[in-house]
Design an enzyme around this catalytic site. Structure first.
Site, PDB file in Angstrom:
ATOM      1  N   LYS A 118     -13.322 -13.872  21.421  1.00  0.00           N
ATOM      2  CA  LYS A 118     -12.320 -14.742  22.053  1.00  0.00           C
ATOM      3  C   LYS A 118     -12.843 -15.334  23.353  1.00  0.00           C
ATOM      4  CE  LYS A 118      -8.229 -13.350  19.709  1.00  0.00           C
ATOM      5  NZ  LYS A 118      -7.097 -12.440  19.601  1.00  0.00           N
ATOM      6  N   LYS A 208      -7.320 -18.774  -0.196  1.00  0.00           N
ATOM      7  CA  LYS A 208      -6.076 -18.006  -0.105  1.00  0.00           C
ATOM      8  C   LYS A 208      -4.976 -18.813   0.572  1.00  0.00           C
ATOM      9  CE  LYS A 208      -6.242 -15.411   4.184  1.00  0.00           C
ATOM     10  NZ  LYS A 208      -5.827 -14.189   4.831  1.00  0.00           N
ATOM     11  N   LYS A 211      -1.375 -20.025   6.495  1.00  0.00           N
ATOM     12  CA  LYS A 211      -0.541 -20.958   7.269  1.00  0.00           C
ATOM     13  C   LYS A 211      -1.384 -22.015   7.991  1.00  0.00           C
ATOM     14  CE  LYS A 211      -0.001 -17.939  11.292  1.00  0.00           C
ATOM     15  NZ  LYS A 211      -0.129 -16.560  10.821  1.00  0.00           N
TER      16      LYS A 211
HETATM   17  P1  AMP Z   1      -2.343 -13.774   8.893  1.00  0.00           P
HETATM   18  O1  AMP Z   1      -1.136 -14.123   9.703  1.00  0.00           O
HETATM   19  O2  AMP Z   1      -2.882 -14.907   8.064  1.00  0.00           O
HETATM   20  O3  AMP Z   1      -3.403 -13.064   9.687  1.00  0.00           O
HETATM   21  O4  AMP Z   1      -1.851 -12.712   7.814  1.00  0.00           O
HETATM   22  C1  AMP Z   1      -1.323 -11.465   8.182  1.00  0.00           C
HETATM   23  C2  AMP Z   1      -1.462 -10.506   7.031  1.00  0.00           C
HETATM   24  O5  AMP Z   1      -0.771 -11.018   5.883  1.00  0.00           O
HETATM   25  C3  AMP Z   1      -2.902 -10.311   6.543  1.00  0.00           C
HETATM   26  O6  AMP Z   1      -3.536  -9.270   7.222  1.00  0.00           O
HETATM   27  C4  AMP Z   1      -2.729  -9.965   5.078  1.00  0.00           C
HETATM   28  O7  AMP Z   1      -2.466  -8.578   4.929  1.00  0.00           O
HETATM   29  C5  AMP Z   1      -1.488 -10.718   4.679  1.00  0.00           C
HETATM   30  N1  AMP Z   1      -1.823 -11.987   4.024  1.00  0.00           N
HETATM   31  C6  AMP Z   1      -2.065 -13.185   4.612  1.00  0.00           C
HETATM   32  N2  AMP Z   1      -2.299 -14.144   3.712  1.00  0.00           N
HETATM   33  C7  AMP Z   1      -2.222 -13.553   2.498  1.00  0.00           C
HETATM   34  C8  AMP Z   1      -2.362 -14.007   1.149  1.00  0.00           C
HETATM   35  N3  AMP Z   1      -2.618 -15.290   0.868  1.00  0.00           N
HETATM   36  N4  AMP Z   1      -2.190 -13.111   0.152  1.00  0.00           N
HETATM   37  C9  AMP Z   1      -1.917 -11.805   0.418  1.00  0.00           C
HETATM   38  N5  AMP Z   1      -1.781 -11.313   1.669  1.00  0.00           N
HETATM   39  C10 AMP Z   1      -1.918 -12.169   2.692  1.00  0.00           C
END
Ligand code: AMP
Length: 342
Positions: A118, A208, A211
């Site tokens: 960071k 995947k 967001k």
């Molecule tokens: P993020 O906010 O993208 O860091 O996601 C937080 C958590 O949500 C991650 O650590 C994963 O465990 C789960 N996650 C995020 N995107 C996916 C996805 N497309 N499929 C399954 N789990 C997800």
């Protein structure tokens, strides 16, 4: 005294179905599954939330909204072994952090990969000191309650190692003050590391669902209008092979739809695959997934709207009182050991 499992409830306001099925539900299942043999501490890391810049005017609203999302997703409020609290409502977290800071080397924190990454991005002039020393806050979160198990991703591995080191350092210097949490390897064995669920982007099923995708076309957010979400499913990218084969890796769009269907209807993936394997039309699969996703969102949104706010606030109040007692007992032991109390 039952051993303690502890985890922070981090969520934000635009969660998608990947977050729901990949992170939220497993956490809630863990809480339900282990509450007989463990105390399960689930806390909202509100102090932690501004180690990076946020809109402080919305923090209260966001914290309560996050908690409501967890409740709507099934977090039990009536289980006396599941404890729900906000970090800043237990002042001992901040006090212990300072003490731990004073027994930590500058170099020790400078070597943390997350900090290095960071600060390389924004420069040392601009990175907050909170970002630098938050491993001490995380250690305080864990050590105050004598937590043994803390589910962590790989990005937090070093912070667990630091927590173990600082606990052992103070135990060696002052006598047994802290329970030392299990090493990362044992944490992973205990929680069964990452079941590998990855919901894919609907528009581009080679990546995947995330967001960070700006168009939003390939993502189903929990707040999406159910009818609009059904449209996104119907225009999901598939392939031109013309026959469903769930085992075919090149059919990632179809595999993703089958996965989403299984998750949103609570059916086994094997059963869903068997139902659709060999079909030569993709339309019926898309229609079934669209219906299931729309029903899932309607149900979730209605549960969210009906979360019992009074019950949630009462749970927070009573658990925060109880957690203050536990945390203050540990803090007093430390204060005595370092000479701050007689
Ligand atoms: P993020 O906010 O993208 O860091 O996601 C937080 C958590 O949500 C991650 O650590 C994963 O465990 C789960 N996650 C995020 N995107 C996916 C996805 N497309 N499929 C399954 N789990 C997800």
């Amino acid at each position: 005294m039952k051993p303690v499992i502890l985890t922070g409830l981090r969520a934000n306001n635009d969660l998608h179905i990947g977050n729901y099925f990949g992170a939220l539900l497993p956490l809630i299942d863990m809480a339900k599954h282990h509450a007989d043999e463990y105390e399960v501490n689930l806390f909202m890391p509100d102090l932690h939330s501004f180690t990076t810049p946020i809109d402080h005017g919305n923090l209260q609203r966001d914290i309560m909204n996050n908690l409501r999302i967890f409740v709507a997703a099934g977090l039990p409020l009536d289980n006396p072994s599941v404890h729900l609290y906000r970090q800043s409502y237990i002042p001992a977290h901040s006090e212990l952090t300072w003490i731990l800071d004073c027994f930590t080397g500058f170099g020790e924190f400078s070597r943390m990969t997350e900090f290095k990454d960071k600060s390389a991005k924004v420069g040392t002039e601009h990175i907050g000191v909170g970002q630098f020393n938050y491993p001490a806050l995380m250690a305080a979160d864990i050590l105050l309650y004598g937590a043994t198990y803390v589910p962590v991703g790989d990005d937090q591995r070093q912070h667990i190692e630091y927590t173990r080191n600082i606990a052992e350092r103070l135990n060696n210097k002052f006598g047994e003050l802290f329970v030392v949490p299990k090493p990362v390897k044992e944490q992973h064995e205990f929680f069964g590391k990452d079941q590998g669920l990855r919901i894919k982007d609907l528009a581009d099923p080679t990546k995947k669902m995330s967001k960070s995708d700006e168009s939003g076309r390939g993502i189903i957010f929990l707040g999406d209008n159910p009818t609009e979400a059904a449209k996104k499913i119907k225009s999901a990218t598939t392939d031109s092979l013309g026959k469903i084969n769930a085992a075919n890796r090149t059919q990632s769009g179809v595999q993703n739809l089958l996965q989403i269907l299984a998750l949103t209807t609570g059916r086994l993936i094997e059963e869903v695959n068997a139902e659709y394997n060999g079909q030569e039309q993709y339309g019926p699969l898309k229609a079934a997934v669209a219906d299931a996703v729309s029903a899932f969102l309607t149900d979730f949104q209605s549960r969210l709207a009906n979360v019992d706010e009074a019950q949630l606030r009462a749970k927070l109040e009573s658990d925060e009182k109880q957690m203050n007692e536990i945390a203050n007992t540990t803090l007093l032991k430390v204060q005595k050991a370092v000479g701050l109390r007689a």
